[in-house]
Scaffold this motif. Structure first.
Motif, PDB file in Angstrom:
ATOM      1  N   TYR A   4       0.829  -1.200   0.000  1.00  0.00           N
ATOM      2  CA  TYR A   4       0.000   0.000   0.000  1.00  0.00           C
ATOM      3  C   TYR A   4       0.868   1.257   0.000  1.00  0.00           C
ATOM      4  O   TYR A   4       0.616   2.189  -0.768  1.00  0.00           O
ATOM      5  N   ILE A   5       1.858   1.298   0.849  1.00  0.00           N
ATOM      6  CA  ILE A   5       2.715   2.483   0.946  1.00  0.00           C
ATOM      7  C   ILE A   5       3.490   2.680  -0.351  1.00  0.00           C
ATOM      8  O   ILE A   5       3.590   3.811  -0.858  1.00  0.00           O
ATOM      9  N   LYS A   6       3.980   1.603  -0.913  1.00  0.00           N
ATOM     10  CA  LYS A   6       4.724   1.694  -2.172  1.00  0.00           C
ATOM     11  C   LYS A   6       3.827   2.233  -3.290  1.00  0.00           C
ATOM     12  O   LYS A   6       4.207   3.155  -4.025  1.00  0.00           O
ATOM     13  N   LEU A   7       2.635   1.684  -3.414  1.00  0.00           N
ATOM     14  CA  LEU A   7       1.693   2.148  -4.438  1.00  0.00           C
ATOM     15  C   LEU A   7       1.241   3.584  -4.170  1.00  0.00           C
ATOM     16  O   LEU A   7       1.087   4.383  -5.098  1.00  0.00           O
ATOM     17  N   SER A   8       1.044   3.913  -2.904  1.00  0.00           N
ATOM     18  CA  SER A   8       0.644   5.272  -2.541  1.00  0.00           C
ATOM     19  C   SER A   8       1.735   6.274  -2.914  1.00  0.00           C
ATOM     20  O   SER A   8       1.446   7.360  -3.438  1.00  0.00           O
ATOM     21  N   ASP A   9       2.983   5.910  -2.680  1.00  0.00           N
ATOM     22  CA  ASP A   9       4.107   6.790  -3.057  1.00  0.00           C
ATOM     23  C   ASP A   9       4.167   6.977  -4.571  1.00  0.00           C
ATOM     24  O   ASP A   9       4.399   8.084  -5.061  1.00  0.00           O
ATOM     25  N   GLN A  10       3.946   5.900  -5.319  1.00  0.00           N
ATOM     26  CA  GLN A  10       3.947   5.994  -6.780  1.00  0.00           C
ATOM     27  C   GLN A  10       2.811   6.899  -7.268  1.00  0.00           C
ATOM     28  O   GLN A  10       3.003   7.723  -8.161  1.00  0.00           O
ATOM     29  N   MET A  11       1.641   6.741  -6.678  1.00  0.00           N
ATOM     30  CA  MET A  11       0.504   7.570  -7.071  1.00  0.00           C
ATOM     31  C   MET A  11       0.766   9.034  -6.730  1.00  0.00           C
ATOM     32  O   MET A  11       0.391   9.931  -7.489  1.00  0.00           O
ATOM     33  N   ASN A  12       1.409   9.282  -5.602  1.00  0.00           N
ATOM     34  CA  ASN A  12       1.724  10.654  -5.224  1.00  0.00           C
ATOM     35  C   ASN A  12       2.691  11.286  -6.224  1.00  0.00           C
ATOM     36  O   ASN A  12       2.534  12.450  -6.604  1.00  0.00           O
ATOM     37  N   GLU A  13       3.670  10.517  -6.682  1.00  0.00           N
ATOM     38  CA  GLU A  13       4.594  11.025  -7.702  1.00  0.00           C
ATOM     39  C   GLU A  13       3.853  11.346  -8.997  1.00  0.00           C
ATOM     40  O   GLU A  13       4.107  12.369  -9.636  1.00  0.00           O
ATOM     41  N   GLN A  14       2.931  10.480  -9.398  1.00  0.00           N
ATOM     42  CA  GLN A  14       2.131  10.730 -10.597  1.00  0.00           C
ATOM     43  C   GLN A  14       1.266  11.972 -10.426  1.00  0.00           C
ATOM     44  O   GLN A  14       1.138  12.784 -11.348  1.00  0.00           O
TER      45      GLN A  14
END
Length: 181
Positions: A4-14
């Motif tokens: 979740y944290i990894k995907l959340s970080d990726q979404m935040n970058e996007q």
């Protein structure tokens, strides 16, 4: 690190990249465009009219009603945009998710003036008239000039929502017994 944290970080970058693109698009195509000036002008005119014509003895309760209207309007605008129901094309302030002239100026001021004017008229009737004007005249006008784009939304939803905003703001303003100096 959880998935979740990894995907959340990726979404935040996007999201940050999209925000950067949106800001560049706004600076190149919206800033100082007539749509942008329209938002600035309705903001200045509405605030000026409010400053000149509001009842000073009712200022506190009217401002409370306006504050309540602004908060509710902003919340529902954020939700509607997030869910893809509608969108605003020409932001005055691109860093904010709301169309600031509408949520934080026009809606609160027309709610405050609706409460203030026509003292002998039933507030529920005033709310119906206000809601009809907003839903069936103002919003279609914003749609025609491409500031407001309806995607999965219609005027009837706006009518109901505007009525609720006006009634909640009106009744919320009654919790204040403080009179303005």
């Amino acid at each position: 690190m959880s998935n979740y944290i990894k995907l959340s970080d990726q979404m935040n970058e996007q999201k940050l990249e999209i925000n950067h693109q949106k800001l560049n698009l706004w600076m190149e195509n919206v800033l100082f465009d007539w749509h942008w000036w329209f938002g600035v002008i309705i903001t200045v005119v509405a605030i000026t009219l409010w400053l000149i014509y509001h009842e000073r003895q009712s200022r506190v309760s009217l401002l409370l009603a306006g504050f309540i209207a602004a908060i509710i309007s902003a919340i529902f605008d954020n939700m509607g945009q997030f869910l893809g129901w509608f969108d605003y094309r020409y932001d005055v302030f691109p860093m904010l998710p709301n169309y600031v002239p509408w949520d934080f100026v026009v809606i609160p001021i027309i709610v405050m003036f609706t409460i203030q004017l026509f003292k002998g008229v039933n507030i529920y009737l005033k709310g119906l008239v206000l809601s009809a004007i907003v839903a069936f005249l103002a919003i279609p006008f914003l749609n025609i000039i491409n500031i407001y784009v309806l995607i999965k939304w219609n005027a009837f939803y706006s009518f109901i929502l505007m009525y609720l905003i006006a009634m909640i703001a009106y009744h919320g303003s009654k919790i204040s017994n403080v009179k303005s100096p």
